[in-house]
Motif scaffolding. Structure first.
Motif, PDB file in Angstrom:
ATOM      1  N   ALA A  39     -11.428  18.733  -3.767  1.00 19.89           N
ATOM      2  CA  ALA A  39     -10.652  19.331  -4.853  1.00 19.89           C
ATOM      3  C   ALA A  39     -10.733  20.852  -4.817  1.00 19.89           C
ATOM      4  O   ALA A  39      -9.751  21.554  -5.057  1.00 19.89           O
ATOM      5  N   ALA A  40     -11.939  21.362  -4.505  1.00 18.32           N
ATOM      6  CA  ALA A  40     -12.091  22.821  -4.439  1.00 18.32           C
ATOM      7  C   ALA A  40     -11.281  23.397  -3.296  1.00 18.32           C
ATOM      8  O   ALA A  40     -10.708  24.485  -3.407  1.00 18.32           O
ATOM      9  N   MET A  41     -11.222  22.680  -2.171  1.00 16.17           N
ATOM     10  CA  MET A  41     -10.431  23.170  -1.039  1.00 16.17           C
ATOM     11  C   MET A  41      -8.950  23.186  -1.389  1.00 16.17           C
ATOM     12  O   MET A  41      -8.221  24.115  -1.021  1.00 16.17           O
ATOM     13  N   GLN A  42      -8.493  22.151  -2.106  1.00 18.29           N
ATOM     14  CA  GLN A  42      -7.095  22.140  -2.517  1.00 18.29           C
ATOM     15  C   GLN A  42      -6.794  23.308  -3.458  1.00 18.29           C
ATOM     16  O   GLN A  42      -5.748  23.955  -3.353  1.00 18.29           O
ATOM     17  N   GLN A  43      -7.713  23.575  -4.359  1.00 16.75           N
ATOM     18  CA  GLN A  43      -7.515  24.681  -5.291  1.00 16.75           C
ATOM     19  C   GLN A  43      -7.499  26.014  -4.546  1.00 16.75           C
ATOM     20  O   GLN A  43      -6.677  26.878  -4.825  1.00 16.75           O
ATOM     21  N   SER A  44      -8.412  26.195  -3.578  1.00 11.07           N
ATOM     22  CA  SER A  44      -8.472  27.451  -2.837  1.00 11.07           C
ATOM     23  C   SER A  44      -7.228  27.664  -1.988  1.00 11.07           C
ATOM     24  O   SER A  44      -6.849  28.799  -1.717  1.00 11.07           O
ATOM     25  N   ALA A  45      -6.600  26.568  -1.543  1.00  3.37           N
ATOM     26  CA  ALA A  45      -5.439  26.692  -0.677  1.00  3.37           C
ATOM     27  C   ALA A  45      -4.144  26.898  -1.452  1.00  3.37           C
ATOM     28  O   ALA A  45      -3.098  27.139  -0.839  1.00  3.37           O
ATOM     29  N   MET A  46      -4.200  26.830  -2.771  1.00  2.00           N
ATOM     30  CA  MET A  46      -2.981  27.005  -3.561  1.00  2.00           C
ATOM     31  C   MET A  46      -2.491  28.439  -3.479  1.00  2.00           C
ATOM     32  O   MET A  46      -3.273  29.385  -3.412  1.00  2.00           O
ATOM     33  N   ARG A  47      -1.182  28.591  -3.496  1.00  2.00           N
ATOM     34  CA  ARG A  47      -0.565  29.913  -3.402  1.00  2.00           C
ATOM     35  C   ARG A  47      -0.880  30.739  -4.639  1.00  2.00           C
ATOM     36  O   ARG A  47      -0.799  30.263  -5.766  1.00  2.00           O
ATOM     37  N   ALA A  48      -1.223  31.986  -4.437  1.00  2.00           N
ATOM     38  CA  ALA A  48      -1.505  32.905  -5.547  1.00  2.00           C
ATOM     39  C   ALA A  48      -0.237  33.654  -5.930  1.00  2.00           C
ATOM     40  O   ALA A  48       0.625  33.932  -5.095  1.00  2.00           O
ATOM     41  N   ALA A  49      -0.136  33.989  -7.195  1.00  2.00           N
ATOM     42  CA  ALA A  49       1.015  34.740  -7.701  1.00  2.00           C
ATOM     43  C   ALA A  49       0.670  36.231  -7.772  1.00  2.00           C
ATOM     44  O   ALA A  49      -0.476  36.644  -7.597  1.00  2.00           O
ATOM     45  N   THR A  50       1.690  37.021  -8.033  1.00  2.00           N
ATOM     46  CA  THR A  50       1.478  38.467  -8.154  1.00  2.00           C
ATOM     47  C   THR A  50       0.504  38.785  -9.274  1.00  2.00           C
ATOM     48  O   THR A  50      -0.340  39.680  -9.147  1.00  2.00           O
ATOM     49  N   ALA A  51       0.611  38.049 -10.402  1.00  3.63           N
ATOM     50  CA  ALA A  51      -0.308  38.286 -11.508  1.00  3.63           C
ATOM     51  C   ALA A  51      -1.750  38.001 -11.117  1.00  3.63           C
ATOM     52  O   ALA A  51      -2.678  38.684 -11.577  1.00  3.63           O
ATOM     53  N   ASP A  52      -1.987  37.001 -10.251  1.00  4.55           N
ATOM     54  CA  ASP A  52      -3.346  36.700  -9.792  1.00  4.55           C
ATOM     55  C   ASP A  52      -3.897  37.842  -8.943  1.00  4.55           C
ATOM     56  O   ASP A  52      -5.068  38.216  -9.068  1.00  4.55           O
ATOM     57  N   ARG A  53      -3.056  38.402  -8.092  1.00  2.00           N
ATOM     58  CA  ARG A  53      -3.514  39.538  -7.285  1.00  2.00           C
ATOM     59  C   ARG A  53      -3.827  40.746  -8.170  1.00  2.00           C
ATOM     60  O   ARG A  53      -4.792  41.479  -7.926  1.00  2.00           O
ATOM     61  N   GLU A  54      -3.021  40.944  -9.214  1.00  3.82           N
ATOM     62  CA  GLU A  54      -3.274  42.075 -10.106  1.00  3.82           C
ATOM     63  C   GLU A  54      -4.579  41.896 -10.870  1.00  3.82           C
ATOM     64  O   GLU A  54      -5.323  42.858 -11.087  1.00  3.82           O
ATOM     65  N   ARG A  55      -4.892  40.652 -11.285  1.00  2.00           N
ATOM     66  CA  ARG A  55      -6.158  40.414 -11.974  1.00  2.00           C
ATOM     67  C   ARG A  55      -7.341  40.668 -11.046  1.00  2.00           C
ATOM     68  O   ARG A  55      -8.370  41.194 -11.461  1.00  2.00           O
TER      69      ARG A  55
END
Length: 205
Positions: A39-55
């Motif tokens: 489950a953690a690997m699936q979560q880590s592989a999810m695409r990040a959004a621009t807002a996530d990069r800004e955080r």
């Protein structure tokens, strides 16, 4: 050949985006014996959004301002955060820093803690606006006071104006009730004085 953390390609699992090149000063990946769960690997592989990069950049800025990162480390991690594609890549950039804005998809967010009491600053209320004074009540007061020098000739107008002023002040929420009452009292005293004079003239005239 080393086993990839996302599993065997022959079992139908999609390969996550290519990992980022190592960034100087960034904590290394977890050793094989501490490999994350599926489950953690699936979560880590999810695409990040621009807002996530800004955080993530906000966490890096705070760490740099507190002296936890050198200028070179901050620059390298800032560039890596700007080009990161997955949550796992962003999480590695802040893994050795104090917790800040969470780099995790909302659907996999950890349970929220109980509500935290936030002190509310005192509210300074403006004083209510001053009420107007009824003009008729003021007139009644003036007429009542003039009854003395005029020999009570203004007693009737003072009483009439006083009753009108009290009624208007109550309907319009205005000041002046006390003034109207004073005018009425002086007016009735003047009327009583003239009534007494008239009675005495009739009886002894």
């Amino acid at each position: 050949m080393a086993v990839q953390p996302w599993g065997d390609q022959g079992h139908g699992m999609a390969k996550p985006p290519a990992s980022m090149p190592p960034v100087p000063g960034m904590p290394p990946a977890a050793p094989p014996h501490m490999a994350p769960s599926h489950a953690a690997m699936q979560q880590s592989a999810m695409r990040a959004a621009t807002a996530d990069r800004e955080r993530t950049v906000d966490v890096l800025k705070a760490a740099f301002a507190e002296g936890r990162l050198s200028a070179a480390e901050y620059g390298d991690r800032f560039d890596a955060a700007s080009t990161a594609q997955t949550y796992g890549q962003l999480a590695r950039l802040v893994a050795d820093l104090p917790s800040g804005p969470m780099v995790a998809p909302q659907m996999m967010a950890p349970p929220m803690a109980g509500p935290v009491a936030v002190p509310v600053p005192p509210t300074f209320l403006a004083p209510p606006p001053a009420r107007r004074t009824n003009a008729v009540a003021v007139t009644s007061l003036v007429l009542g006071l003039l009854c003395v020098p005029t020999g009570g000739l203004l007693g009737v107008p003072a009483v009439i104006a006083g009753h009108i002023g009290r009624k208007q002040a109550a309907e319009r929420n205005e000041e002046g009730d006390g003034m109207a009452v004073t005018g009425i009292v002086f007016g009735w005293l003047s009327i009583a004085f003239w009534a007494l004079i008239f009675t005495m003239v009739v009886m002894f005239g």
